[in-house]
Scaffold this motif. Structure first.
Motif, PDB file in Angstrom:
ATOM      1  N   THR A   1     -27.049  27.340   5.828  1.00  0.00           N
ATOM      2  CA  THR A   1     -27.570  28.687   5.577  1.00  0.00           C
ATOM      3  C   THR A   1     -26.671  29.407   4.577  1.00  0.00           C
ATOM      4  N   ILE A   2     -27.190  30.485   4.020  1.00  0.00           N
ATOM      5  CA  ILE A   2     -26.388  31.302   3.103  1.00  0.00           C
ATOM      6  C   ILE A   2     -25.103  31.776   3.800  1.00  0.00           C
ATOM      7  N   GLY A   3     -25.237  32.218   5.045  1.00  0.00           N
ATOM      8  CA  GLY A   3     -24.080  32.714   5.796  1.00  0.00           C
ATOM      9  C   GLY A   3     -23.019  31.652   5.965  1.00  0.00           C
ATOM     10  N   LYS A   4     -23.432  30.438   6.328  1.00  0.00           N
ATOM     11  CA  LYS A   4     -22.480  29.352   6.540  1.00  0.00           C
ATOM     12  C   LYS A   4     -21.866  28.875   5.232  1.00  0.00           C
ATOM     13  N   LEU A   5     -22.646  28.934   4.178  1.00  0.00           N
ATOM     14  CA  LEU A   5     -22.135  28.580   2.854  1.00  0.00           C
ATOM     15  C   LEU A   5     -20.966  29.496   2.485  1.00  0.00           C
ATOM     16  N   LYS A   6     -21.120  30.777   2.753  1.00  0.00           N
ATOM     17  CA  LYS A   6     -20.051  31.746   2.479  1.00  0.00           C
ATOM     18  C   LYS A   6     -18.822  31.467   3.340  1.00  0.00           C
ATOM     19  N   GLU A   7     -19.052  31.267   4.639  1.00  0.00           N
ATOM     20  CA  GLU A   7     -17.950  31.087   5.581  1.00  0.00           C
ATOM     21  C   GLU A   7     -17.160  29.811   5.334  1.00  0.00           C
ATOM     22  N   ALA A   8     -17.845  28.777   4.848  1.00  0.00           N
ATOM     23  CA  ALA A   8     -17.218  27.459   4.724  1.00  0.00           C
ATOM     24  C   ALA A   8     -16.235  27.354   3.566  1.00  0.00           C
ATOM     25  N   LEU A   9     -16.286  28.303   2.620  1.00  0.00           N
ATOM     26  CA  LEU A   9     -15.402  28.248   1.463  1.00  0.00           C
ATOM     27  C   LEU A   9     -14.015  28.774   1.819  1.00  0.00           C
ATOM     28  N   TYR A  10     -12.998  27.949   1.601  1.00  0.00           N
ATOM     29  CA  TYR A  10     -11.614  28.382   1.828  1.00  0.00           C
ATOM     30  C   TYR A  10     -11.147  29.222   0.645  1.00  0.00           C
ATOM     31  N   PRO A  11     -10.194  30.137   0.892  1.00  0.00           N
ATOM     32  CA  PRO A  11      -9.604  30.841  -0.262  1.00  0.00           C
ATOM     33  C   PRO A  11      -8.880  29.815  -1.143  1.00  0.00           C
ATOM     34  N   GLU A  12      -9.273  29.735  -2.382  1.00  0.00           N
ATOM     35  CA  GLU A  12      -8.670  28.751  -3.290  1.00  0.00           C
ATOM     36  C   GLU A  12      -7.490  29.367  -4.037  1.00  0.00           C
ATOM     37  N   LYS A  13      -6.402  28.620  -4.111  1.00  0.00           N
ATOM     38  CA  LYS A  13      -5.252  29.079  -4.888  1.00  0.00           C
ATOM     39  C   LYS A  13      -5.553  28.976  -6.379  1.00  0.00           C
ATOM     40  N   LYS A  14      -6.361  27.967  -6.716  1.00  0.00           N
ATOM     41  CA  LYS A  14      -6.612  27.711  -8.143  1.00  0.00           C
ATOM     42  C   LYS A  14      -7.705  28.606  -8.709  1.00  0.00           C
ATOM     43  N   VAL A  15      -8.851  28.674  -8.009  1.00  0.00           N
ATOM     44  CA  VAL A  15     -10.007  29.375  -8.579  1.00  0.00           C
ATOM     45  C   VAL A  15     -10.718  30.226  -7.534  1.00  0.00           C
ATOM     46  N   GLU A  16     -11.343  31.293  -8.008  1.00  0.00           N
ATOM     47  CA  GLU A  16     -12.169  32.122  -7.128  1.00  0.00           C
ATOM     48  C   GLU A  16     -13.599  31.607  -7.168  1.00  0.00           C
ATOM     49  N   GLN A  17     -14.299  31.758  -6.028  1.00  0.00           N
ATOM     50  CA  GLN A  17     -15.683  31.301  -5.958  1.00  0.00           C
ATOM     51  C   GLN A  17     -16.629  32.484  -5.739  1.00  0.00           C
ATOM     52  N   TYR A  18     -17.727  32.441  -6.445  1.00  0.00           N
ATOM     53  CA  TYR A  18     -18.777  33.440  -6.301  1.00  0.00           C
ATOM     54  C   TYR A  18     -20.063  32.715  -5.915  1.00  0.00           C
ATOM     55  N   ILE A  19     -20.911  33.381  -5.137  1.00  0.00           N
ATOM     56  CA  ILE A  19     -22.207  32.786  -4.796  1.00  0.00           C
ATOM     57  C   ILE A  19     -23.305  33.732  -5.275  1.00  0.00           C
ATOM     58  N   GLY A  20     -24.272  33.188  -6.004  1.00  0.00           N
ATOM     59  CA  GLY A  20     -25.348  34.026  -6.513  1.00  0.00           C
ATOM     60  C   GLY A  20     -26.664  33.286  -6.596  1.00  0.00           C
ATOM     61  N   GLU A  21     -27.745  34.052  -6.548  1.00  0.00           N
ATOM     62  CA  GLU A  21     -29.093  33.491  -6.650  1.00  0.00           C
ATOM     63  C   GLU A  21     -29.520  33.489  -8.115  1.00  0.00           C
ATOM     64  N   VAL A  22     -30.081  32.379  -8.563  1.00  0.00           N
ATOM     65  CA  VAL A  22     -30.522  32.249  -9.956  1.00  0.00           C
ATOM     66  C   VAL A  22     -31.818  33.023 -10.169  1.00  0.00           C
ATOM     67  N   LYS A  23     -31.903  33.732 -11.305  1.00  0.00           N
ATOM     68  CA  LYS A  23     -33.134  34.432 -11.691  1.00  0.00           C
ATOM     69  C   LYS A  23     -33.816  33.603 -12.780  1.00  0.00           C
ATOM     70  N   TYR A  24     -35.153  33.511 -12.709  1.00  0.00           N
ATOM     71  CA  TYR A  24     -35.915  32.695 -13.657  1.00  0.00           C
ATOM     72  C   TYR A  24     -36.692  33.619 -14.594  1.00  0.00           C
ATOM     73  N   ILE A  25     -36.441  33.483 -15.889  1.00  0.00           N
ATOM     74  CA  ILE A  25     -37.003  34.425 -16.860  1.00  0.00           C
ATOM     75  C   ILE A  25     -37.614  33.690 -18.056  1.00  0.00           C
ATOM     76  N   ASP A  26     -38.319  34.455 -18.892  1.00  0.00           N
ATOM     77  CA  ASP A  26     -38.861  33.963 -20.155  1.00  0.00           C
ATOM     78  C   ASP A  26     -37.761  34.123 -21.215  1.00  0.00           C
ATOM     79  N   TYR A  27     -37.197  33.002 -21.666  1.00  0.00           N
ATOM     80  CA  TYR A  27     -36.057  33.044 -22.594  1.00  0.00           C
ATOM     81  C   TYR A  27     -36.450  33.551 -23.985  1.00  0.00           C
TER      82      TYR A  27
END
Length: 233
Positions: free
Chosen positions: A112-138
């Motif tokens: 689930t979205i909630g578990k996806l967020k919870e499962a990510l550890y704080p990374e020393k190297k990189v920050e993680q963001y979670i976002g939904e893709v939008k589909y558009i006319d390019y």
């Protein structure tokens, strides 16, 4: 743990179901390493990945006329962004099985979205963001470029069937050299709610996956795909 960014949108319900379709070798690599692979954005099959729509590009060209490095930055930036893709769907997707698993030995991770967020550890190297893709006319619609993540959260309308949610990291400030991608630490016991076996797979294959998962010390529910249920007639 993921970093919140108010410009990046997600479904509000944390129980929204998401899927990842992958082959056995990638699944076992995940279990053995206890890490999630994130692919370099310019290695995706879609050549438009991380690029801009035509109206946005026209605006960028005007800015770049007096500052050529501005355009060069966006071209090279794709090499510094890594992505893990997930598919929003309440149910399994026949199309996703066909597209993302090469043979009958594929698997699907359900979470689930909630578990996806919870499962990510704080990374020393990189920050993680979670976002939904939008589909558009390019050809007609505009992609904002005041946030360096925005080009990676838009895709062409022809990809709407993917209904994609992405974990995104930018390693620009970390001086990391990325070849094909990057592995990040995750809590797999939180991340994986259930595993589904390819609908065309044999029973021996399901038993093999169950045995491998057990021997690697995981307690994960494993099901045969619902798409291969018995016909009632």
């Amino acid at each position: 743990m993921y970093i919140n960014n108010s410009n990046i949108t997600l479904p509000e319900d944390p129980n929204t179901i998401v899927w990842k379709y992958l082959d056995l070798s990638k699944f076992l690599d995940m279990l053995l390493s206890r890490q999630l692979f994130m692919s370099r954005s310019d290695k995706f099959e879609d050549q438009y990945e991380g690029t801009f729509s035509e109206p946005t590009f026209e605006e960028i060209k005007k800015i770049a006329a007096n500052n050529p490095k501005f355009l060069d930055y966006y071209k090279s930036h794709r090499e510094k962004v890594v992505i893990s893709s997930w598919h929003i769907n309440e149910y399994e997707s026949f199309a996703m099985w066909q597209i993302f698993t090469q043979n009958t030995e594929g698997l699907a991770i359900q979470t689930t979205i909630g578990k996806l967020k919870e499962a990510l550890y704080p990374e020393k190297k990189v920050e993680q963001y979670i976002g939904e893709v939008k589909y558009i006319d390019y050809k007609k619609e505009y992609i904002p470029f005041d946030d360096t993540f925005f080009p990676f959260l838009f895709k062409r309308k022809s990809f709407q069937y993917e209904r994609e949610v992405r974990i995104i990291s930018d390693v620009t400030s970390n001086n990391l050299k990325i070849d094909n991608g990057l592995k990040i630490d995750v809590d797999l016991s939180l991340l994986i709610e259930k595993i589904y076996i390819h609908p065309k797979s044999e029973n021996w294959y399901k038993n093999l996956v169950i045995e491998l998962v057990k021997k690697l010390g995981y307690d994960i529910t494993i099901e045969k795909s619902d798409l291969e249920s018995d016909i009632l007639i």
